[in-house]
Design a protein around this motif. Sequence first.
Motif, PDB file in Angstrom:
ATOM      1  N   ASP A   7      63.198  11.763 -53.594  1.00  0.00           N
ATOM      2  CA  ASP A   7      64.492  11.755 -52.900  1.00  0.00           C
ATOM      3  C   ASP A   7      65.593  11.214 -53.819  1.00  0.00           C
ATOM      4  OD1 ASP A   7      63.208  12.747 -50.715  1.00  0.00           O
ATOM      5  OD2 ASP A   7      63.144  10.843 -49.615  1.00  0.00           O
ATOM      6  N   LEU A   8      65.242  10.223 -54.626  1.00  0.00           N
ATOM      7  CA  LEU A   8      66.223   9.642 -55.551  1.00  0.00           C
ATOM      8  C   LEU A   8      66.715  10.701 -56.541  1.00  0.00           C
ATOM      9  CD1 LEU A   8      67.396   6.749 -56.347  1.00  0.00           C
ATOM     10  CD2 LEU A   8      65.663   6.751 -58.134  1.00  0.00           C
ATOM     11  N   ILE A   9      65.765  11.427 -57.119  1.00  0.00           N
ATOM     12  CA  ILE A   9      66.133  12.455 -58.106  1.00  0.00           C
ATOM     13  C   ILE A   9      66.923  13.584 -57.446  1.00  0.00           C
ATOM     14  CG2 ILE A   9      65.237  14.154 -59.734  1.00  0.00           C
ATOM     15  CD1 ILE A   9      62.812  12.337 -60.140  1.00  0.00           C
ATOM     16  N   THR A  10      66.456  14.018 -56.298  1.00  0.00           N
ATOM     17  CA  THR A  10      67.114  15.132 -55.603  1.00  0.00           C
ATOM     18  C   THR A  10      68.551  14.781 -55.233  1.00  0.00           C
ATOM     19  OG1 THR A  10      64.992  15.856 -54.696  1.00  0.00           O
ATOM     20  CG2 THR A  10      66.989  16.645 -53.602  1.00  0.00           C
ATOM     21  N   HIS A  11      68.731  13.616 -54.646  1.00  0.00           N
ATOM     22  CA  HIS A  11      70.055  13.232 -54.141  1.00  0.00           C
ATOM     23  C   HIS A  11      71.044  12.931 -55.265  1.00  0.00           C
ATOM     24  CE1 HIS A  11      73.093  11.577 -51.494  1.00  0.00           C
ATOM     25  NE2 HIS A  11      73.083  10.437 -52.194  1.00  0.00           N
ATOM     26  N   TYR A  12      70.595  12.195 -56.268  1.00  0.00           N
ATOM     27  CA  TYR A  12      71.532  11.713 -57.291  1.00  0.00           C
ATOM     28  C   TYR A  12      71.581  12.596 -58.537  1.00  0.00           C
ATOM     29  CZ  TYR A  12      71.719   7.362 -54.616  1.00  0.00           C
ATOM     30  OH  TYR A  12      71.889   6.434 -53.625  1.00  0.00           O
ATOM     31  N   TYR A  13      70.636  13.530 -58.677  1.00  0.00           N
ATOM     32  CA  TYR A  13      70.605  14.364 -59.882  1.00  0.00           C
ATOM     33  C   TYR A  13      70.711  15.851 -59.549  1.00  0.00           C
ATOM     34  CZ  TYR A  13      68.971  16.276 -64.358  1.00  0.00           C
ATOM     35  OH  TYR A  13      68.859  16.976 -65.536  1.00  0.00           O
ATOM     36  N   SER A  14      69.739  16.335 -58.788  1.00  0.00           N
ATOM     37  CA  SER A  14      69.698  17.784 -58.519  1.00  0.00           C
ATOM     38  C   SER A  14      70.920  18.270 -57.765  1.00  0.00           C
ATOM     39  CB  SER A  14      68.427  18.129 -57.729  1.00  0.00           C
ATOM     40  OG  SER A  14      67.290  17.787 -58.464  1.00  0.00           O
TER      41      SER A  14
ATOM     42  N   ASP B 216      78.439  15.459 -64.503  1.00  0.00           N
ATOM     43  CA  ASP B 216      78.723  14.028 -64.640  1.00  0.00           C
ATOM     44  C   ASP B 216      77.679  13.192 -63.906  1.00  0.00           C
ATOM     45  OD1 ASP B 216      80.665  11.888 -65.508  1.00  0.00           O
ATOM     46  OD2 ASP B 216      80.724  11.552 -63.338  1.00  0.00           O
ATOM     47  N   ASP B 217      77.275  13.653 -62.711  1.00  0.00           N
ATOM     48  CA  ASP B 217      76.240  12.948 -61.940  1.00  0.00           C
ATOM     49  C   ASP B 217      74.922  12.908 -62.712  1.00  0.00           C
ATOM     50  OD1 ASP B 217      77.865  12.479 -59.687  1.00  0.00           O
ATOM     51  OD2 ASP B 217      77.480  14.504 -58.939  1.00  0.00           O
ATOM     52  N   ARG B 218      74.579  14.024 -63.339  1.00  0.00           N
ATOM     53  CA  ARG B 218      73.306  14.086 -64.057  1.00  0.00           C
ATOM     54  C   ARG B 218      73.327  13.189 -65.293  1.00  0.00           C
ATOM     55  NH1 ARG B 218      73.698  19.505 -62.211  1.00  0.00           N
ATOM     56  NH2 ARG B 218      74.655  20.227 -64.167  1.00  0.00           N
TER      57      ARG B 218
ATOM     58  N   SER C  23      71.509   7.928 -67.677  1.00  0.00           N
ATOM     59  CA  SER C  23      71.842   6.584 -68.174  1.00  0.00           C
ATOM     60  C   SER C  23      71.257   5.505 -67.272  1.00  0.00           C
ATOM     61  CB  SER C  23      73.361   6.415 -68.261  1.00  0.00           C
ATOM     62  OG  SER C  23      73.916   7.292 -69.218  1.00  0.00           O
ATOM     63  N   PHE C  24      71.218   5.821 -65.976  1.00  0.00           N
ATOM     64  CA  PHE C  24      70.638   4.863 -65.026  1.00  0.00           C
ATOM     65  C   PHE C  24      69.186   4.564 -65.396  1.00  0.00           C
ATOM     66  CE2 PHE C  24      67.990   4.393 -61.189  1.00  0.00           C
ATOM     67  CZ  PHE C  24      68.498   3.201 -60.688  1.00  0.00           C
ATOM     68  N   PHE C  25      68.415   5.596 -65.703  1.00  0.00           N
ATOM     69  CA  PHE C  25      67.021   5.351 -66.066  1.00  0.00           C
ATOM     70  C   PHE C  25      66.890   4.780 -67.478  1.00  0.00           C
ATOM     71  CE2 PHE C  25      65.533   7.432 -62.255  1.00  0.00           C
ATOM     72  CZ  PHE C  25      64.363   6.726 -62.010  1.00  0.00           C
TER      73      PHE C  25
ATOM     74  N   GLN D  49      81.941   2.244 -65.744  1.00  0.00           N
ATOM     75  CA  GLN D  49      83.193   2.525 -66.450  1.00  0.00           C
ATOM     76  C   GLN D  49      83.307   3.997 -66.861  1.00  0.00           C
ATOM     77  OE1 GLN D  49      83.544  -0.213 -69.739  1.00  0.00           O
ATOM     78  NE2 GLN D  49      83.049  -1.992 -68.465  1.00  0.00           N
ATOM     79  N   ARG D  50      82.200   4.570 -67.325  1.00  0.00           N
ATOM     80  CA  ARG D  50      82.234   5.942 -67.851  1.00  0.00           C
ATOM     81  C   ARG D  50      82.068   6.987 -66.747  1.00  0.00           C
ATOM     82  NH1 ARG D  50      81.221   8.121 -73.027  1.00  0.00           N
ATOM     83  NH2 ARG D  50      81.910  10.295 -72.938  1.00  0.00           N
ATOM     84  N   HIS D  51      81.338   6.634 -65.710  1.00  0.00           N
ATOM     85  CA  HIS D  51      81.082   7.583 -64.604  1.00  0.00           C
ATOM     86  C   HIS D  51      81.411   6.923 -63.276  1.00  0.00           C
ATOM     87  CE1 HIS D  51      78.878   9.953 -67.626  1.00  0.00           C
ATOM     88  NE2 HIS D  51      78.215   8.848 -67.941  1.00  0.00           N
ATOM     89  N   PRO D  52      82.639   6.520 -63.048  1.00  0.00           N
ATOM     90  CA  PRO D  52      82.986   5.772 -61.824  1.00  0.00           C
ATOM     91  C   PRO D  52      82.754   6.555 -60.533  1.00  0.00           C
ATOM     92  CG  PRO D  52      84.963   6.497 -62.968  1.00  0.00           C
ATOM     93  CD  PRO D  52      83.820   6.781 -63.885  1.00  0.00           C
ATOM     94  N   ASP D  53      82.799   7.880 -60.611  1.00  0.00           N
ATOM     95  CA  ASP D  53      82.667   8.681 -59.392  1.00  0.00           C
ATOM     96  C   ASP D  53      81.290   9.337 -59.265  1.00  0.00           C
ATOM     97  OD1 ASP D  53      85.342   8.146 -58.683  1.00  0.00           O
ATOM     98  OD2 ASP D  53      86.037   9.729 -60.050  1.00  0.00           O
ATOM     99  N   ALA D  54      80.384   8.998 -60.150  1.00  0.00           N
ATOM    100  CA  ALA D  54      79.054   9.616 -60.095  1.00  0.00           C
ATOM    101  C   ALA D  54      78.292   9.134 -58.863  1.00  0.00           C
ATOM    102  CB  ALA D  54      78.269   9.286 -61.358  1.00  0.00           C
TER     103      ALA D  54
END
Length: 585
Positions: free
Chosen positions: A446-453, A458-460, A465-467, A490-495
Amino acid sequence: KAWGFDVPTLVLDQDELAYAKTNNPFWLQNPEIDITKLCVTFVRNTPDEEFVNQVKLPKNCNDFFKIDGQYIFLYCPGGFGKTKLTNQTTYRLLFHTYIRFGQTEAMESLVRDGRDQFNEPHFLAIDLANYYQSRQTYDRSLREYLTLIRHQKQYLRYATDRILLMSDDSTTHALIDSTLLSASAIIPEVKIISAGFYYKTGQFQKALDQHEKMGVNNPGDSKRWLVFSENLMKEKQYELSIRAYHYFLQNMTQKDPSILGKTLLGLGQAYENQIIQNQTKLQFVKWYPDNEFFQPIRVKTPNILDDPLANTIEHYQSILVLLPPSQPTATVHFRLGEIQLNFLQDMGGAKISYETALASRPNVDLTKKIRTRIGDLLLSTGQYAKAIEYFNQSSTINNIDTYTIRYLNSLLFNRNIKQPLAFLDSTIYSMDPNHQFFNDLMEIHDLITHYYSDGTRDDRMAFESFFQGEALVRQFKIQEAIETFDYISQRHPDALITPLSTLRKALLLLEFDQPESALSAALSIENTSLKDRSLALAGEIEERFLGNPKNALSHYHRILSECKSSLLVEPIRLHIRKLSKPQES
């Protein structure tokens, strides 16, 4: 039985006791006789001739006794204190007769006479010590217990237990302490009593001092040190427990791998408990608890610069070199590796220990643990390509185990997100929901699907970077991990991942004893999907770390009014009630 003695017991029924009263031969001859001069004792069997000869009356003796089956009747016209009977059984009989009639002076005189008569300084010491203790004459009771163990070492445990029972009365502490201290120079065994007394009364440092004075000289000392060190751990005296384990390891003379293994296991547990005790325990916000993908990392490790642990590793290894390969020896090497990895963060030393353990004939279960740890070292040193290859050996859809979790982690740490997602897509929907890793896999999917897929480019990038930050946490590089999570903000404030990344940063800052910075990070995500956790964390920081309960209540009340669908609402509501009561008073 409680003290390890087999005490013969004679049970008489009412008729047998009545017989002793109504059939006393001396009373039957003269009903007007002074009954304070009469005594009766009971034996299990009718006394034989040898026994009778032992209590044979000497010449010019005015005392009389008669044997009637299991009853021995005694008549001393001149008083029991002047009797010329010399058998020890008779003395015991007279001793308890004096107690029954409250003749303390005669009793003490009898004991002195008996000790001279039989040349036994400890004669009736148990009886006299218990008598004094029952009457709270503790100084005399202590004197008798010390006399007993000075001459009868086998009663050390009994005397220890009795003296510790005496210490239940706090008014005896100063007396016991001073008496044992003065006696220890004459009776070395007293040190074990002092150690038990200090431990029971919470004087743990003094207890350790006594154990060190006793040293490690005899085979039984190993058990004593292991039990004492473990008991210190139970009392949450982790620092003293660590010192006790160290002392034993440095002074042990036995090279028994079983004992060494238990000691290293205890030492490692003491260090771990000490770290856990010092780590932050939050009530409402926790970082993926019980999820194998986010194993708890010891952020606060012990300061070992001046710690004996770093200096004694070589000592342990010098002992291990002399041990033959075996399952116990493999266990010792494994436990040594655990200490090197988790507390010293000595990856090279841990690798040597694990490999040596693997070559020492471990059983199947231990072999699997060792191999897993060797792979963990690859993750802890940032060698993700090698870790992928190492854990991929048994990671298949039909064989989900700890290797699978680590294989997927290796891919994520190596910025390869699509491959774990494909693996999870083909796995979780066919898995048994009762599988031990089902929830862990679902959560990471669910973490990968929601925040990456489901995200943008920019989200990806932010997710990768999160990992990277999580990988640094796994390498014990906490400050660098914090900088990575800060970089994402700072680099991805809206991710999509940024609020979660910021929450992670706040938790790490709190572990690093930076509550103000942690509070600022927590509140920076109050207008995101993590609002409930943001406010809960801010409330806990204000309440527990900054000492501002009013500010904490303000954050908690916002959860009730602004996050009504949150799972935190009810726990927070109950906590507010507890927190509000002191405020109201």
